[in-house]
Structure formats: C-alpha cells, structure tokens
Motif scaffolding. Sequence first.
Motif, PDB file in Angstrom:
ATOM      1  N   GLY A 296       0.832  -1.191   0.000  1.00  0.00           N
ATOM      2  CA  GLY A 296       0.000   0.000   0.000  1.00  0.00           C
ATOM      3  C   GLY A 296       0.870   1.245   0.000  1.00  0.00           C
ATOM      4  O   GLY A 296       1.707   1.419   0.895  1.00  0.00           O
ATOM      5  N   LEU A 297       0.718   2.081  -1.002  1.00  0.00           N
ATOM      6  CA  LEU A 297       1.530   3.297  -1.112  1.00  0.00           C
ATOM      7  C   LEU A 297       0.912   4.421  -0.296  1.00  0.00           C
ATOM      8  O   LEU A 297      -0.282   4.717  -0.425  1.00  0.00           O
ATOM      9  N   GLN A 298       1.725   5.064   0.550  1.00  0.00           N
ATOM     10  CA  GLN A 298       1.270   6.139   1.416  1.00  0.00           C
ATOM     11  C   GLN A 298       2.076   7.403   1.129  1.00  0.00           C
ATOM     12  O   GLN A 298       3.100   7.377   0.458  1.00  0.00           O
ATOM     13  N   GLY A 299       1.601   8.539   1.671  1.00  0.00           N
ATOM     14  CA  GLY A 299       2.340   9.789   1.579  1.00  0.00           C
ATOM     15  C   GLY A 299       1.917  10.677   0.431  1.00  0.00           C
ATOM     16  O   GLY A 299       0.890  10.447  -0.227  1.00  0.00           O
ATOM     17  N   SER A 300       2.725  11.695   0.171  1.00  0.00           N
ATOM     18  CA  SER A 300       2.477  12.669  -0.907  1.00  0.00           C
ATOM     19  C   SER A 300       3.640  12.615  -1.882  1.00  0.00           C
ATOM     20  O   SER A 300       4.621  13.361  -1.738  1.00  0.00           O
ATOM     21  N   PRO A 301       3.588  11.732  -2.863  1.00  0.00           N
ATOM     22  CA  PRO A 301       4.731  11.540  -3.759  1.00  0.00           C
ATOM     23  C   PRO A 301       4.953  12.706  -4.714  1.00  0.00           C
ATOM     24  O   PRO A 301       3.998  13.330  -5.187  1.00  0.00           O
ATOM     25  N   SER A 302       6.228  13.003  -4.960  1.00  0.00           N
ATOM     26  CA  SER A 302       6.572  14.018  -5.945  1.00  0.00           C
ATOM     27  C   SER A 302       6.620  13.412  -7.341  1.00  0.00           C
ATOM     28  O   SER A 302       6.526  14.120  -8.348  1.00  0.00           O
ATOM     29  N   THR A 303       6.746  12.088  -7.396  1.00  0.00           N
ATOM     30  CA  THR A 303       6.751  11.351  -8.654  1.00  0.00           C
ATOM     31  C   THR A 303       5.370  10.747  -8.883  1.00  0.00           C
ATOM     32  O   THR A 303       4.692  10.344  -7.949  1.00  0.00           O
ATOM     33  N   SER A 304       4.944  10.699 -10.128  1.00  0.00           N
ATOM     34  CA  SER A 304       3.656  10.105 -10.450  1.00  0.00           C
ATOM     35  C   SER A 304       3.618   8.644  -9.996  1.00  0.00           C
ATOM     36  O   SER A 304       4.520   7.865 -10.298  1.00  0.00           O
ATOM     37  N   VAL A 305       2.586   8.300  -9.262  1.00  0.00           N
ATOM     38  CA  VAL A 305       2.460   6.927  -8.773  1.00  0.00           C
ATOM     39  C   VAL A 305       2.377   5.941  -9.934  1.00  0.00           C
ATOM     40  O   VAL A 305       2.907   4.830  -9.859  1.00  0.00           O
ATOM     41  N   SER A 306       1.739   6.327 -10.995  1.00  0.00           N
ATOM     42  CA  SER A 306       1.595   5.426 -12.141  1.00  0.00           C
ATOM     43  C   SER A 306       2.953   5.024 -12.703  1.00  0.00           C
ATOM     44  O   SER A 306       3.105   3.931 -13.257  1.00  0.00           O
ATOM     45  N   GLU A 307       3.964   5.882 -12.546  1.00  0.00           N
ATOM     46  CA  GLU A 307       5.308   5.556 -13.024  1.00  0.00           C
ATOM     47  C   GLU A 307       5.983   4.518 -12.127  1.00  0.00           C
ATOM     48  O   GLU A 307       6.869   3.790 -12.568  1.00  0.00           O
ATOM     49  N   LEU A 308       5.557   4.475 -10.865  1.00  0.00           N
ATOM     50  CA  LEU A 308       6.176   3.541  -9.921  1.00  0.00           C
ATOM     51  C   LEU A 308       5.620   2.137 -10.062  1.00  0.00           C
ATOM     52  O   LEU A 308       6.303   1.162  -9.729  1.00  0.00           O
ATOM     53  N   ILE A 309       4.393   2.038 -10.519  1.00  0.00           N
ATOM     54  CA  ILE A 309       3.722   0.731 -10.499  1.00  0.00           C
ATOM     55  C   ILE A 309       3.297   0.293 -11.897  1.00  0.00           C
ATOM     56  O   ILE A 309       2.223  -0.274 -12.089  1.00  0.00           O
ATOM     57  N   THR A 310       4.122   0.547 -12.881  1.00  0.00           N
ATOM     58  CA  THR A 310       3.856   0.034 -14.225  1.00  0.00           C
ATOM     59  C   THR A 310       3.902  -1.492 -14.190  1.00  0.00           C
ATOM     60  O   THR A 310       4.416  -2.105 -13.247  1.00  0.00           O
ATOM     61  N   ARG A 311       3.363  -2.114 -15.222  1.00  0.00           N
ATOM     62  CA  ARG A 311       3.376  -3.579 -15.275  1.00  0.00           C
ATOM     63  C   ARG A 311       4.808  -4.094 -15.217  1.00  0.00           C
ATOM     64  O   ARG A 311       5.082  -5.085 -14.508  1.00  0.00           O
ATOM     65  N   GLU A 312       5.716  -3.442 -15.929  1.00  0.00           N
ATOM     66  CA  GLU A 312       7.106  -3.893 -15.937  1.00  0.00           C
ATOM     67  C   GLU A 312       7.719  -3.796 -14.537  1.00  0.00           C
ATOM     68  O   GLU A 312       8.422  -4.712 -14.088  1.00  0.00           O
ATOM     69  N   ALA A 313       7.440  -2.685 -13.839  1.00  0.00           N
ATOM     70  CA  ALA A 313       7.990  -2.498 -12.496  1.00  0.00           C
ATOM     71  C   ALA A 313       7.463  -3.568 -11.539  1.00  0.00           C
ATOM     72  O   ALA A 313       8.216  -4.121 -10.727  1.00  0.00           O
ATOM     73  N   GLN A 314       6.178  -3.889 -11.622  1.00  0.00           N
ATOM     74  CA  GLN A 314       5.604  -4.888 -10.731  1.00  0.00           C
ATOM     75  C   GLN A 314       6.122  -6.287 -11.057  1.00  0.00           C
ATOM     76  O   GLN A 314       6.347  -7.099 -10.154  1.00  0.00           O
ATOM     77  N   GLU A 315       6.332  -6.574 -12.343  1.00  0.00           N
ATOM     78  CA  GLU A 315       6.879  -7.872 -12.718  1.00  0.00           C
ATOM     79  C   GLU A 315       8.301  -8.028 -12.184  1.00  0.00           C
ATOM     80  O   GLU A 315       8.675  -9.092 -11.680  1.00  0.00           O
TER      81      GLU A 315
END
Length: 427
Positions: A296-315
């Motif tokens: 579960g991602l918490q906080g106020s990210p300066s980076t777009s969350v969608s960039e952190l959890i792309t399909r490639e990143a999760q794989e």
Amino acid sequence: MGELTFIHAADVHLGRPFSGLRKSDPELASLFVSAGYRAWERLVAAAIDREVDFVTLGGDTFDVWYPTIRARVAFKDGIERLHSAGIPVFMALGNHDPLAGFPETLTALAGLHIFQEKVQGKSIGRAEFTQGAVIFGASFAKPEVSDNLVRTFRRDPGIEIAIGVIHANVGGVGGHKNYAPCSVDDLVVSGMDAWCLGHIHAGGILRDDPLILYSGAAQGSNINESGRKGGYLVAVKGRAAPQAEFVPLGSVLWDTVEIDVSDVTGADDFLGIAEEACSQATGTDPGLEAAVLRIGLQGSPSTSVSELITREAQELLAERLADLPVPVVLDGVCDWTTDSFDIEALHNEEGFLGEFIRMCRKVQSDAAAIEKMAGEICADLSRKVPSRYVGEQIDPSRLATDPETLAGTMNRVARQVAQMFIRSKIS
C-alpha cells in the motif's frame, strides 16, 4: 487438581480447494492447499511437543461436507498420533463440517470426542476429562444454526475446572454469518473458566477472566486474514484466571506492507525500498515458508504513482521478492497516497463514507471511544464493501492507543477505508 494445559484451534478448513485461485494462479493455489495441511500437522506436533493434557477444536476443521480423501486421511493420522501420545481431542463441529455430513468412519476414532447438536444430558453436552475437570460443547447439526447454543450451558456445582467449546458469532461480528449468535454476557453467565471459540477467522482474546478467545484461522487464506495465524496454548489452574499464549501454526503469511513514497525519486528507487520493506515484513521467522504481500503506497509523492507501479515495475519487483529468504508472492500494489482522492471533500459528503470519516476525526484523541466504535464500524463496513477490500489493518481495536499518535492513526484509517470504499464501487 494441578494445572491443566491444552491447545485450542479452529477453522483449520482441511481440504479447502482454492478452486478460484487454481484458475488464475495454479502454483499459488497449490501452495495454500499444502499450507492448510501443514497447519494441521503443526497443531498436532505442538500438542505432542508441549505435552498438553488435551486439544480442543472449535469447528470447521474440514472445509466442506463429506471431505476429500486427503482431508479425511490427514485428520485421522493426526488424531491417531495424538491418541498415541495420550492426548484426547474434544471437538465441536461448525457450519462447514456439521454433524449431518461428518464422515462416520471418523466418529469412532479412539481419543476423539465429538459434541452433539444439543445439550440433552450430561453425556451429550459435556465430557469429563478427568475428575474435577469438564469440557462442555455443542456441534452444528446442519450448516445454518440460528439458535443461541451458549444459553443451554451452565457450570454444575462441584466442577473444579470448566471449559466451553463452540462455533459461534459473539456480538454479531460483521463479515461472518451470524451463526449460533450469542453475547459476551451469555458466555460469562454460563460459569465457565474459559470459552474456546471458532468461526471468526481474525482470532483474539475477547475477555481475560473468564477467558474468552477465538483462535482464529489456523492458516490464512486471503488478504482479509492477514498476520500470523494459529491457535492458543491455554493453562488453567483452579480458580485463577486462565493464561493464553498464541501458538503460530500457519506456514504462509498474508499481510499488507505500507510504504511511504513521499521521497521516492523513481521506479528504481521504489523497487529497492519495496524489496527491503517486504524483507522486513517476513523477517527471519523459521515458521514461515512463504508470504503473500500487498503493498500500500502512502504519503504525498513528488513522482507520479503510475510511473512507480507500471506492469514492468511490478513484474520485476515480483521476481526480486520471490528470491527473498522467505519467498514472497506479490498480491498487488494499491495507491493509498494523499493525492489519490480528496479526503476533505469526502468528509463533507452525506452517507456512510462521510459519516465514517467524521466519526474518525471526532474520536481521534479518545482511545476508549475508538475501542468502543471498533465493532460497529467494521460490522457496518462489511455490509457495504466487498470482503476482499476489508482487511484486519483497518480494525480500530488493533490500532495504537498512544494519545500522541491517535490523531494521525485515525486519519490514516479514515483515508484507507475511503480508498477501499471508492475502489469497491468502481471495481
């Protein structure tokens, strides 16, 4: 009489097929089928190793009527091992394994006492373990029982130690069928030294004296059954308050790991932080063989969350987690960051969600009020949100009660529940 010790467990669900999971992830399904049998083996081994006086089972030992051959054989082997060690088993049946479908080949196993459906006399509703100690119990005759079975029990004069075993919903806990409903007061007035319960998979001690406890599921089966699972070692000595110690039995852990991504700079950074957080969550517990973790991602990210959890990143993250000392299966990544929705706008809404958030803020500095509202909130939430969105981590009764942290904790809970509620409406 000296001290009596016994192990109580319930909701083992031997033979649970995980049929839905078999279609989406056969390997994970196989892992959990094995874990269920492993929990039963650990229960038997723990009782023998600790040389307890007896074992109590609080229902749903089997997952279905007419259990599979493997489930029946595993159960029989366990009972025979316990009997060989001089440890009898007192068993109440629940909604998953009622008397109507219980295998006749198992009812006559040496050392096994199965309680019947109603208390019609001392030979049915009670079983003497030894002179001065009596175990009371009742089983479900069919899958759905709406009667309050507890009210049929009363401690007889002259009994030195009295233990009750039953499958029931105490206090109408949400998310579970209201089978054999009763209250804590019903349990107390029966006069037992301890009540050992089944049906509620979360587990925990409802009262210390008399002792009233749910063992919880022996092995978690989904994200809503997070945390270590097992049974309890109970020690009873005369009229002193019984003592209970948690005994871990589950070999596979379900849990949620929260990660603050406020300072995360990108996917590379996130992968390292997530791997470390999951490694710490599983630790070096020798009893764990694997874990299924939701992030579960918490906080106020300066980076777009969608960039952190792309399909490639999760794989890639899933590959790295599989190589940890305790292998981890990634259940998914949830966006619970502050930017994912407007909590202030939700605060002003009419209806359940707005009322919930306002309630959290109203009691955020009052530990007693938080404890009081816990059952009401979880019961109401369970009627409005599918169970897969409701995890133990949002139960206010399990939250920190330090006054300095209550406000922040309750705000987090309000946000987390709001996120789950919204996602459930659009899924």
